[in-house]
Motif scaffolding. Structure first.
Motif, short mmCIF file in Angstrom:
data_model
loop_
_atom_site.label_atom_id
_atom_site.label_comp_id
_atom_site.label_asym_id
_atom_site.label_seq_id
_atom_site.Cartn_x
_atom_site.Cartn_y
_atom_site.Cartn_z
N ALA A 53 0.64 -1.32 -0.07
CA ALA A 53 -0.17 -0.24 -0.36
C ALA A 53 0.59 1.04 -0.04
CB ALA A 53 -0.80 -0.21 0.50
N VAL A 54 1.82 1.03 0.59
CA VAL A 54 2.81 2.40 0.75
C VAL A 54 3.48 2.79 -0.52
CG1 VAL A 54 4.65 3.42 2.21
CG2 VAL A 54 3.58 2.31 3.42
N ALA A 55 4.04 1.14 -1.20
CA ALA A 55 4.25 1.35 -2.09
C ALA A 55 3.69 2.09 -3.50
CB ALA A 55 5.23 0.01 -3.03
N ALA A 60 1.73 6.35 -6.40
CA ALA A 60 0.50 7.66 -7.36
C ALA A 60 0.88 8.87 -6.87
CB ALA A 60 -0.71 7.04 -6.45
N SER A 61 1.88 8.91 -5.89
CA SER A 61 2.34 10.61 -5.83
C SER A 61 3.11 10.97 -6.67
CB SER A 61 2.84 10.52 -4.24
OG SER A 61 1.92 9.94 -2.84
N MET A 65 2.51 14.16 -8.85
CA MET A 65 3.77 15.77 -9.11
C MET A 65 3.98 15.65 -10.44
SD MET A 65 7.11 15.88 -8.22
CE MET A 65 7.55 14.90 -8.54
N LEU A 66 4.06 14.18 -11.36
CA LEU A 66 4.65 14.55 -13.04
C LEU A 66 3.81 14.67 -13.62
CD1 LEU A 66 7.29 11.47 -13.49
CD2 LEU A 66 7.93 13.71 -12.85
#
Length: 129
Positions: A53-55, A60-61, A65-66
Motif C-alpha cells: 500500500a505504501v509503495a 501514485a504521488s 507530481m509528474l
C-alpha cells in the motif's frame, strides 16, 4: 463507480481478516542469509500488504507530481501563445491603420476622365453637313 471500488475494498479487507484469523501459525522468514525472523503468517500478510500500500501510494504521488509539472509546462506554453497572439493582433491593427492612412493620402481624382482625355482624344464629326 464508487460503489464498485468500495465493494472491492470491503471484500479484500474481509478476506484479509478471515485469512488472518485462520493462519496464526509462526513462520520463519529469511530476509537475508544471516537475518531470520519468526512471525505469525497473519502478521507477514499485514506487513506485506502495508508495504504494498505504501509503495502504491508513493507511485501514485510521484505520478501525480509528474502530471502536475507537465500541466504547468503546458500552461506556460499556453500563456506564451496567448501573449504572442496579442502581439500579432496589435501588429495587425497597426498595419491596418497604416494602410488606411496611406489610402487616405492617395489623390481622389477621377481616373477614368483623366485617361480618356490624354490617351484617347475624342473628335466630333458632324454628318449633317
Amino acid at each position: 463507480m464508487r460503489q464498485i471500488n468500495f465493494s472491492l475494498i470491503f471484500i479484500f479487507g474481509l478476506g484479509t481478516v478471515f485469512f488472518t484469523l485462520e493462519n496464526t501459525n509462526p513462520t520463519t522468514v529469511n530476509v537475508l542469509p544471516w537475518m531470520h525472523y519468526t512471525l505469525p503468517l497473519a502478521a507477514l500478510l499485514l506487513l506485506s500488504a502495508g508495504i504494498g500500500a505504501v509503495a502504491a501510494w508513493l507511485f501514485a504521488s510521484w505520478s501525480g507530481m509528474l502530471n502536475t509539472v507537465e500541466r504547468l509546462g503546458k500552461a506556460t506554453d499556453l500563456e506564451a501563445q496567448q501573449v504572442r497572439i496579442q502581439e500579432l493582433e496589435t501588429d495587425l491593427d497597426r498595419y491596418r491603420s497604416t494602410v488606411q492612412t496611406q489610402l487616405g493620402l492617395l489623390p481622389s481624382g477621377n481616373s477614368d476622365s483623366a485617361s480618356t482625355t490624354s490617351a484617347n482624344p475624342t473628335v466630333d464629326i458632324d454628318t449633317n453637313s
